[in-house]
Design a protein around this motif. Structure first.
Motif, PDB file in Angstrom:
ATOM      1  N   VAL A  85       0.572  -1.344  -0.055  1.00  0.00           N
ATOM      2  CA  VAL A  85       0.234   0.791   0.179  1.00  0.00           C
ATOM      3  C   VAL A  85       0.756   1.535  -0.048  1.00  0.00           C
ATOM      4  O   VAL A  85       0.390   2.087  -0.041  1.00  0.00           O
ATOM      5  N   THR A  86       2.226   1.192   0.607  1.00  0.00           N
ATOM      6  CA  THR A  86       3.072   2.728   0.476  1.00  0.00           C
ATOM      7  C   THR A  86       4.150   2.796  -0.245  1.00  0.00           C
ATOM      8  O   THR A  86       4.613   4.014   0.060  1.00  0.00           O
ATOM      9  N   ARG A  87       4.504   1.803  -0.960  1.00  0.00           N
ATOM     10  CA  ARG A  87       5.399   1.746  -1.569  1.00  0.00           C
ATOM     11  C   ARG A  87       5.764   2.126  -3.544  1.00  0.00           C
ATOM     12  O   ARG A  87       4.566   0.917  -3.645  1.00  0.00           O
ATOM     13  N   ALA A  88       6.118   3.343  -3.751  1.00  0.00           N
ATOM     14  CA  ALA A  88       5.914   3.503  -4.873  1.00  0.00           C
ATOM     15  C   ALA A  88       5.958   2.169  -5.961  1.00  0.00           C
ATOM     16  O   ALA A  88       5.345   1.705  -6.669  1.00  0.00           O
ATOM     17  N   GLU A  89       7.513   1.097  -5.714  1.00  0.00           N
ATOM     18  CA  GLU A  89       6.998   0.099  -6.889  1.00  0.00           C
ATOM     19  C   GLU A  89       5.756  -0.577  -6.698  1.00  0.00           C
ATOM     20  O   GLU A  89       5.590  -1.516  -8.442  1.00  0.00           O
ATOM     21  N   HIS A  90       4.514  -1.234  -5.748  1.00  0.00           N
ATOM     22  CA  HIS A  90       3.882  -1.658  -5.406  1.00  0.00           C
ATOM     23  C   HIS A  90       2.908  -1.245  -6.070  1.00  0.00           C
ATOM     24  O   HIS A  90       2.419  -0.920  -6.596  1.00  0.00           O
ATOM     25  N   LEU A  91       2.988   1.046  -5.840  1.00  0.00           N
ATOM     26  CA  LEU A  91       1.846   1.464  -5.762  1.00  0.00           C
ATOM     27  C   LEU A  91       1.668   1.261  -7.365  1.00  0.00           C
ATOM     28  O   LEU A  91       0.269   1.449  -7.724  1.00  0.00           O
ATOM     29  N   GLY A  92       2.475   1.455  -7.735  1.00  0.00           N
ATOM     30  CA  GLY A  92       3.074   1.537  -8.994  1.00  0.00           C
ATOM     31  C   GLY A  92       2.598   0.706 -10.245  1.00  0.00           C
ATOM     32  O   GLY A  92       2.663  -0.140 -11.359  1.00  0.00           O
ATOM     33  N   THR A  93       2.289  -0.866  -9.514  1.00  0.00           N
ATOM     34  CA  THR A  93       1.782  -1.875 -10.227  1.00  0.00           C
ATOM     35  C   THR A  93       0.098  -2.425 -10.201  1.00  0.00           C
ATOM     36  O   THR A  93      -0.765  -2.843 -10.267  1.00  0.00           O
ATOM     37  N   TRP A  94      -0.269  -2.266  -9.336  1.00  0.00           N
ATOM     38  CA  TRP A  94      -1.659  -2.853  -8.569  1.00  0.00           C
ATOM     39  C   TRP A  94      -2.663  -1.720  -8.457  1.00  0.00           C
ATOM     40  O   TRP A  94      -4.197  -1.676  -8.421  1.00  0.00           O
ATOM     41  N   PHE A  95      -1.863   0.151  -7.916  1.00  0.00           N
ATOM     42  CA  PHE A  95      -3.040   1.449  -8.152  1.00  0.00           C
ATOM     43  C   PHE A  95      -2.910   1.468  -9.562  1.00  0.00           C
ATOM     44  O   PHE A  95      -3.582   1.362 -10.388  1.00  0.00           O
ATOM     45  N   ALA A  96      -2.132   2.195  -9.448  1.00  0.00           N
ATOM     46  CA  ALA A  96      -1.786   3.399 -10.931  1.00  0.00           C
ATOM     47  C   ALA A  96      -1.032   2.162 -11.609  1.00  0.00           C
ATOM     48  O   ALA A  96       0.352   1.651 -11.363  1.00  0.00           O
ATOM     49  N   ASP A  97      -1.325   2.492 -12.952  1.00  0.00           N
ATOM     50  CA  ASP A  97      -1.342   1.100 -13.926  1.00  0.00           C
ATOM     51  C   ASP A  97       0.105   1.639 -14.573  1.00  0.00           C
ATOM     52  O   ASP A  97       0.735   0.515 -15.891  1.00  0.00           O
ATOM     53  N   ALA A  98       0.751   3.185 -14.594  1.00  0.00           N
ATOM     54  CA  ALA A  98       1.743   3.695 -14.706  1.00  0.00           C
ATOM     55  C   ALA A  98       2.841   3.645 -14.462  1.00  0.00           C
ATOM     56  O   ALA A  98       4.139   4.852 -14.650  1.00  0.00           O
ATOM     57  N   GLY A  99       3.423   3.491 -13.005  1.00  0.00           N
ATOM     58  CA  GLY A  99       4.220   3.940 -12.080  1.00  0.00           C
ATOM     59  C   GLY A  99       3.744   4.813 -11.238  1.00  0.00           C
ATOM     60  O   GLY A  99       2.254   5.704 -10.634  1.00  0.00           O
ATOM     61  N   ALA A 100       4.528   5.198  -9.483  1.00  0.00           N
ATOM     62  CA  ALA A 100       3.989   5.486  -8.396  1.00  0.00           C
ATOM     63  C   ALA A 100       5.813   6.905  -8.420  1.00  0.00           C
ATOM     64  O   ALA A 100       5.941   5.552  -8.765  1.00  0.00           O
ATOM     65  N   GLU A 101       4.892   7.461  -7.432  1.00  0.00           N
ATOM     66  CA  GLU A 101       6.466   8.320  -7.079  1.00  0.00           C
ATOM     67  C   GLU A 101       5.535   8.443  -5.642  1.00  0.00           C
ATOM     68  O   GLU A 101       4.308   9.283  -5.343  1.00  0.00           O
ATOM     69  N   ILE A 102       6.560   8.076  -5.134  1.00  0.00           N
ATOM     70  CA  ILE A 102       6.038   8.863  -2.877  1.00  0.00           C
ATOM     71  C   ILE A 102       7.010   9.317  -1.678  1.00  0.00           C
ATOM     72  O   ILE A 102       7.794   8.455  -1.916  1.00  0.00           O
ATOM     73  N   ASP A 103       6.461  10.434  -1.636  1.00  0.00           N
ATOM     74  CA  ASP A 103       7.675  10.360  -0.840  1.00  0.00           C
ATOM     75  C   ASP A 103       7.198  10.056   0.399  1.00  0.00           C
ATOM     76  O   ASP A 103       6.156  10.913   1.751  1.00  0.00           O
ATOM     77  N   LEU A 104       7.179   9.115   1.760  1.00  0.00           N
ATOM     78  CA  LEU A 104       6.154   8.399   2.205  1.00  0.00           C
ATOM     79  C   LEU A 104       7.036   9.324   4.027  1.00  0.00           C
ATOM     80  O   LEU A 104       7.328   8.701   4.607  1.00  0.00           O
ATOM     81  N   ARG A 105       6.301  10.256   3.670  1.00  0.00           N
ATOM     82  CA  ARG A 105       5.691  11.067   4.959  1.00  0.00           C
ATOM     83  C   ARG A 105       5.346  12.140   4.855  1.00  0.00           C
ATOM     84  O   ARG A 105       4.296  12.545   3.907  1.00  0.00           O
ATOM     85  N   PRO A 106       4.683  12.361   6.079  1.00  0.00           N
ATOM     86  CA  PRO A 106       3.084  13.881   5.954  1.00  0.00           C
ATOM     87  C   PRO A 106       3.886  15.019   5.342  1.00  0.00           C
ATOM     88  O   PRO A 106       4.621  15.149   5.428  1.00  0.00           O
ATOM     89  N   GLY A 107       2.682  15.160   4.925  1.00  0.00           N
ATOM     90  CA  GLY A 107       3.635  16.442   3.802  1.00  0.00           C
ATOM     91  C   GLY A 107       4.381  15.956   2.486  1.00  0.00           C
ATOM     92  O   GLY A 107       4.433  16.693   1.300  1.00  0.00           O
ATOM     93  N   GLY A 108       4.779  14.770   2.159  1.00  0.00           N
ATOM     94  CA  GLY A 108       5.555  13.657   1.381  1.00  0.00           C
ATOM     95  C   GLY A 108       4.841  14.579  -0.403  1.00  0.00           C
ATOM     96  O   GLY A 108       3.146  13.914   0.290  1.00  0.00           O
ATOM     97  N   VAL A 109       5.360  14.418  -1.250  1.00  0.00           N
ATOM     98  CA  VAL A 109       4.606  14.535  -3.248  1.00  0.00           C
ATOM     99  C   VAL A 109       4.487  12.748  -3.475  1.00  0.00           C
ATOM    100  O   VAL A 109       4.861  11.942  -2.603  1.00  0.00           O
TER     101      VAL A 109
END
Length: 150
Positions: free
Chosen positions: A25-49
């Motif tokens: 649920v929280t790591r980009a390499e997984h979010l960009g697979t099951w959720f967003a089908d063309a990738g994801a980027e995440i700065d995993l902290r409150p206020g992160g992009v």
């Protein structure tokens, strides 16, 4: 569809341990697979992009709101990319995870639809699309988390 709906909720049981589901649920390499089908980027902290990209819908900007491992992850995501995130152009997505034996119960709540600065037809379309989307996406998450490669 009603335009006064403010919240979409869905809950599923995943036959995978809490730590695995949290990472999915929280790591980009997984979010960009099951959720967003063309990738994801995440700065995993409150206020992160957060950026979620779909082949069909393009990129959507977000902001991480809550990170409380391994139980709560929340973000706001904008209707349109390239705009600062406000209550009038974004909804809040909250994932809540809890262990049930060797499995994980995952609940997603998306709220803020009544505050969106769109007309009634636009609001109804957004609610309908996201309701259908969470059904499909959480089913994909369950399959992905229960597979040996996750």
């Amino acid at each position: 569809m009603a335009t006064d709906v403010d919240t979409i909720e869905r809950e599923i049981l995943i036959e995978a341990p809490l730590s695995r589901v949290w990472n999915i649920v929280t790591r980009a390499e997984h979010l960009g697979t099951w959720f967003a089908d063309a990738g994801a980027e995440i700065d995993l902290r409150p206020g992160g992009v957060l950026t979620l990209t779909w082949k069909e819908y393009g990129a959507h900007d977000g902001r991480v709101e809550t990170v409380e491992p391994p139980h709560t992850f929340a973000f706001r995501w904008a209707l349109r990319t390239g705009e600062p995130i406000t209550d009038g152009n974004s909804t809040l997505v909250v994932f809540t995870l809890s262990a049930e034996g060797e499995s994980t119960r995952l609940k997603v709540v998306e709220s803020g639809f009544t505050a969106l600065a769109v007309d009634a037809a636009g609001r109804a379309k957004h609610i309908e699309e996201n309701t259908q989307g969470w059904r499909a996406e959480l089913d994909e998450l369950r399959v992905y988390a229960e597979s040996a490669g996750a």
